[in-house]
Structure formats: C-alpha cells, structure tokens
Design a protein around this motif. Structure first.
Motif, PDB file in Angstrom:
ATOM      1  N   ASN A  15       0.837  -1.191   0.000  1.00  0.00           N
ATOM      2  CA  ASN A  15       0.000   0.000   0.000  1.00  0.00           C
ATOM      3  C   ASN A  15       0.882   1.255   0.000  1.00  0.00           C
ATOM      4  OD1 ASN A  15      -1.765   2.100   0.580  1.00  0.00           O
ATOM      5  ND2 ASN A  15      -2.866   0.983   2.147  1.00  0.00           N
ATOM      6  N   PRO A  16       0.791   2.088  -1.026  1.00  0.00           N
ATOM      7  CA  PRO A  16       1.645   3.283  -1.055  1.00  0.00           C
ATOM      8  C   PRO A  16       1.285   4.309   0.016  1.00  0.00           C
ATOM      9  CG  PRO A  16       0.187   3.247  -2.951  1.00  0.00           C
ATOM     10  CD  PRO A  16      -0.012   1.949  -2.230  1.00  0.00           C
ATOM     11  N   PHE A  17       0.084   4.259   0.525  1.00  0.00           N
ATOM     12  CA  PHE A  17      -0.353   5.281   1.479  1.00  0.00           C
ATOM     13  C   PHE A  17      -0.550   4.740   2.883  1.00  0.00           C
ATOM     14  CE2 PHE A  17      -1.971   6.218  -2.783  1.00  0.00           C
ATOM     15  CZ  PHE A  17      -1.171   7.315  -3.055  1.00  0.00           C
ATOM     16  N   GLY A  18      -0.428   3.441   3.042  1.00  0.00           N
ATOM     17  CA  GLY A  18      -0.566   2.823   4.351  1.00  0.00           C
ATOM     18  C   GLY A  18       0.663   1.978   4.632  1.00  0.00           C
ATOM     19  N   ASP A  19       0.538   1.105   5.600  1.00  0.00           N
ATOM     20  CA  ASP A  19       1.652   0.252   5.978  1.00  0.00           C
ATOM     21  C   ASP A  19       1.378  -1.175   5.529  1.00  0.00           C
ATOM     22  OD1 ASP A  19       2.537   2.542   7.230  1.00  0.00           O
ATOM     23  OD2 ASP A  19       1.783   1.948   9.191  1.00  0.00           O
ATOM     24  N   THR A  20       2.427  -1.873   5.140  1.00  0.00           N
ATOM     25  CA  THR A  20       2.322  -3.263   4.689  1.00  0.00           C
ATOM     26  C   THR A  20       3.383  -4.072   5.414  1.00  0.00           C
ATOM     27  OG1 THR A  20       1.635  -2.467   2.507  1.00  0.00           O
ATOM     28  CG2 THR A  20       2.293  -4.773   2.680  1.00  0.00           C
ATOM     29  N   VAL A  21       2.979  -5.245   5.902  1.00  0.00           N
ATOM     30  CA  VAL A  21       3.866  -6.094   6.692  1.00  0.00           C
ATOM     31  C   VAL A  21       4.050  -7.444   6.002  1.00  0.00           C
ATOM     32  CG1 VAL A  21       4.196  -7.221   8.932  1.00  0.00           C
ATOM     33  CG2 VAL A  21       2.985  -5.034   8.811  1.00  0.00           C
ATOM     34  N   PHE A  22       5.304  -7.901   5.940  1.00  0.00           N
ATOM     35  CA  PHE A  22       5.614  -9.231   5.429  1.00  0.00           C
ATOM     36  C   PHE A  22       6.305 -10.020   6.530  1.00  0.00           C
ATOM     37  CE2 PHE A  22       5.641  -6.523   1.627  1.00  0.00           C
ATOM     38  CZ  PHE A  22       4.692  -7.184   0.867  1.00  0.00           C
ATOM     39  N   ASN A  23       5.929 -11.300   6.657  1.00  0.00           N
ATOM     40  CA  ASN A  23       6.573 -12.151   7.648  1.00  0.00           C
ATOM     41  C   ASN A  23       7.619 -13.031   6.975  1.00  0.00           C
ATOM     42  OD1 ASN A  23       5.374 -14.632   6.712  1.00  0.00           O
ATOM     43  ND2 ASN A  23       3.495 -14.047   7.745  1.00  0.00           N
ATOM     44  N   CYS A  24       8.338 -13.792   7.782  1.00  0.00           N
ATOM     45  CA  CYS A  24       9.458 -14.588   7.247  1.00  0.00           C
ATOM     46  C   CYS A  24       8.986 -15.654   6.258  1.00  0.00           C
ATOM     47  CB  CYS A  24      10.271 -15.199   8.382  1.00  0.00           C
ATOM     48  SG  CYS A  24       9.372 -16.361   9.415  1.00  0.00           S
ATOM     49  N   LEU A  25       7.748 -16.104   6.339  1.00  0.00           N
ATOM     50  CA  LEU A  25       7.238 -17.105   5.404  1.00  0.00           C
ATOM     51  C   LEU A  25       6.947 -16.519   4.022  1.00  0.00           C
ATOM     52  CD1 LEU A  25       4.792 -19.023   7.759  1.00  0.00           C
ATOM     53  CD2 LEU A  25       7.146 -19.633   7.145  1.00  0.00           C
ATOM     54  N   GLN A  26       6.746 -15.226   3.946  1.00  0.00           N
ATOM     55  CA  GLN A  26       6.446 -14.554   2.683  1.00  0.00           C
ATOM     56  C   GLN A  26       7.689 -14.022   1.978  1.00  0.00           C
ATOM     57  OE1 GLN A  26       3.860 -11.803   4.769  1.00  0.00           O
ATOM     58  NE2 GLN A  26       2.126 -12.503   3.540  1.00  0.00           N
ATOM     59  N   ILE A  27       8.796 -14.016   2.669  1.00  0.00           N
ATOM     60  CA  ILE A  27       9.984 -13.322   2.172  1.00  0.00           C
ATOM     61  C   ILE A  27      10.507 -13.897   0.865  1.00  0.00           C
ATOM     62  CG2 ILE A  27      12.425 -12.896   2.697  1.00  0.00           C
ATOM     63  CD1 ILE A  27      10.433 -10.903   3.957  1.00  0.00           C
ATOM     64  N   SER A  28      10.513 -15.211   0.709  1.00  0.00           N
ATOM     65  CA  SER A  28      11.068 -15.760  -0.544  1.00  0.00           C
ATOM     66  C   SER A  28      10.244 -15.305  -1.748  1.00  0.00           C
ATOM     67  CB  SER A  28      11.160 -17.287  -0.489  1.00  0.00           C
ATOM     68  OG  SER A  28       9.891 -17.861  -0.322  1.00  0.00           O
ATOM     69  N   ASP A  29       8.921 -15.217  -1.608  1.00  0.00           N
ATOM     70  CA  ASP A  29       8.089 -14.713  -2.704  1.00  0.00           C
ATOM     71  C   ASP A  29       8.353 -13.226  -2.950  1.00  0.00           C
ATOM     72  OD1 ASP A  29       6.863 -17.159  -3.236  1.00  0.00           O
ATOM     73  OD2 ASP A  29       5.272 -16.786  -1.784  1.00  0.00           O
ATOM     74  N   LEU A  30       8.537 -12.473  -1.886  1.00  0.00           N
ATOM     75  CA  LEU A  30       8.846 -11.051  -2.033  1.00  0.00           C
ATOM     76  C   LEU A  30      10.192 -10.863  -2.735  1.00  0.00           C
ATOM     77  CD1 LEU A  30       8.108  -8.089  -1.459  1.00  0.00           C
ATOM     78  CD2 LEU A  30       9.307  -8.328   0.728  1.00  0.00           C
ATOM     79  N   ILE A  31      11.181 -11.648  -2.362  1.00  0.00           N
ATOM     80  CA  ILE A  31      12.496 -11.552  -3.005  1.00  0.00           C
ATOM     81  C   ILE A  31      12.385 -11.900  -4.486  1.00  0.00           C
ATOM     82  CG2 ILE A  31      14.801 -12.600  -3.114  1.00  0.00           C
ATOM     83  CD1 ILE A  31      14.678 -12.719  -0.006  1.00  0.00           C
ATOM     84  N   ASN A  32      11.622 -12.929  -4.822  1.00  0.00           N
ATOM     85  CA  ASN A  32      11.423 -13.278  -6.238  1.00  0.00           C
ATOM     86  C   ASN A  32      10.797 -12.117  -7.000  1.00  0.00           C
ATOM     87  OD1 ASN A  32      12.521 -15.826  -5.921  1.00  0.00           O
ATOM     88  ND2 ASN A  32      10.546 -16.798  -5.571  1.00  0.00           N
ATOM     89  N   ASP A  33       9.810 -11.473  -6.397  1.00  0.00           N
ATOM     90  CA  ASP A  33       9.199 -10.298  -7.022  1.00  0.00           C
ATOM     91  C   ASP A  33      10.234  -9.198  -7.240  1.00  0.00           C
ATOM     92  OD1 ASP A  33       6.685 -11.456  -7.075  1.00  0.00           O
ATOM     93  OD2 ASP A  33       5.801 -10.112  -5.583  1.00  0.00           O
ATOM     94  N   LEU A  34      11.065  -8.967  -6.251  1.00  0.00           N
ATOM     95  CA  LEU A  34      12.060  -7.897  -6.344  1.00  0.00           C
ATOM     96  C   LEU A  34      13.114  -8.203  -7.408  1.00  0.00           C
ATOM     97  CD1 LEU A  34      12.408  -7.182  -2.539  1.00  0.00           C
ATOM     98  CD2 LEU A  34      11.469  -5.604  -4.254  1.00  0.00           C
ATOM     99  N   ILE A  35      13.485  -9.461  -7.543  1.00  0.00           N
ATOM    100  CA  ILE A  35      14.444  -9.848  -8.581  1.00  0.00           C
ATOM    101  C   ILE A  35      13.855  -9.577  -9.964  1.00  0.00           C
ATOM    102  CG2 ILE A  35      15.583 -11.841  -9.644  1.00  0.00           C
ATOM    103  CD1 ILE A  35      15.984 -12.896  -6.718  1.00  0.00           C
ATOM    104  N   GLU A  36      12.588  -9.891 -10.143  1.00  0.00           N
ATOM    105  CA  GLU A  36      11.923  -9.609 -11.413  1.00  0.00           C
ATOM    106  C   GLU A  36      11.778  -8.103 -11.638  1.00  0.00           C
ATOM    107  OE1 GLU A  36      11.160 -11.700 -13.961  1.00  0.00           O
ATOM    108  OE2 GLU A  36      12.315 -13.071 -12.694  1.00  0.00           O
TER     109      GLU A  36
END
Length: 98
Positions: A42-63
């Motif tokens: 969310n660009p205007f709010g806060d967003t939280v990721f936990n350790c179980l979501q991190i590998s998917d987030l990293i894949n997104d960031l690599i792309e």
C-alpha cells in the motif's frame, strides 16, 4: 513519496532500517498484477511481510530489477534486508507508506 522500510522484531522494535526511502512513483506506472506480493504494498498505508512470505517477495524484487533497472541499487538494498528477515524468526519486514 516513498516507503520507509524497516526490519522489526515481534514487538515492533526496529532491528534495521534502510538508509533511504524507496520511491514508489515509478512502480505505480507498472502493471503490478503480475507480481505475487508487490501488488499488495500500500503506497499510502503500511504493509507487513513475515518470514514465510519473504522468498516470494524476493522473487518479485528480482523480477522488478529487470523491469526498472534504474532502481537496481535500491532494490538490492531491499533484497538484502528481506533476506535478513527470512533468516530470523519472529521478524517482520514493514513498508511504511506516506
């Protein structure tokens, strides 16, 4: 306009804060629906990721690096702090919006 990105413990205390705000204006011009998790930040709010979501987030960031190479240094910084989150239990990567 940007996100402040902080690695926090389970009590909400900062473990590490990125030295820069990540400017998301360029991202708002992209089709984020193809990303598993980036589309939910969310660009205007806060967003939280936990350790179980991190590998998917990293894949997104690599792309994302391929799509917006001008932000590679910043994205590398986010990947680095995300990996730290993935390696520690009871930690959360928080994107604080405007």
């Amino acid at each position: 306009m940007g996100w402040t990105i902080i690695l926090e413990n389970e009590n909400g205390n900062a473990i590490r804060t990125l030295e820069f705000e990540f400017n998301y204006e360029l991202l708002m011009k992209l089709d984020l629906t193809k990303y598993m998790l980036l589309k939910y930040i969310n660009p205007f709010g806060d967003t939280v990721f936990n350790c179980l979501q991190i590998s998917d987030l990293i894949n997104d960031l690599i792309e994302l690096k391929k799509e917006v190479p001008q932000l590679n240094q910043e994205i590398i910084g986010i990947i680095d702090i995300a990996r730290e989150c993935g390696n520690k239990i009871h930690t959360y990567l928080k994107f604080y919006g405007d």
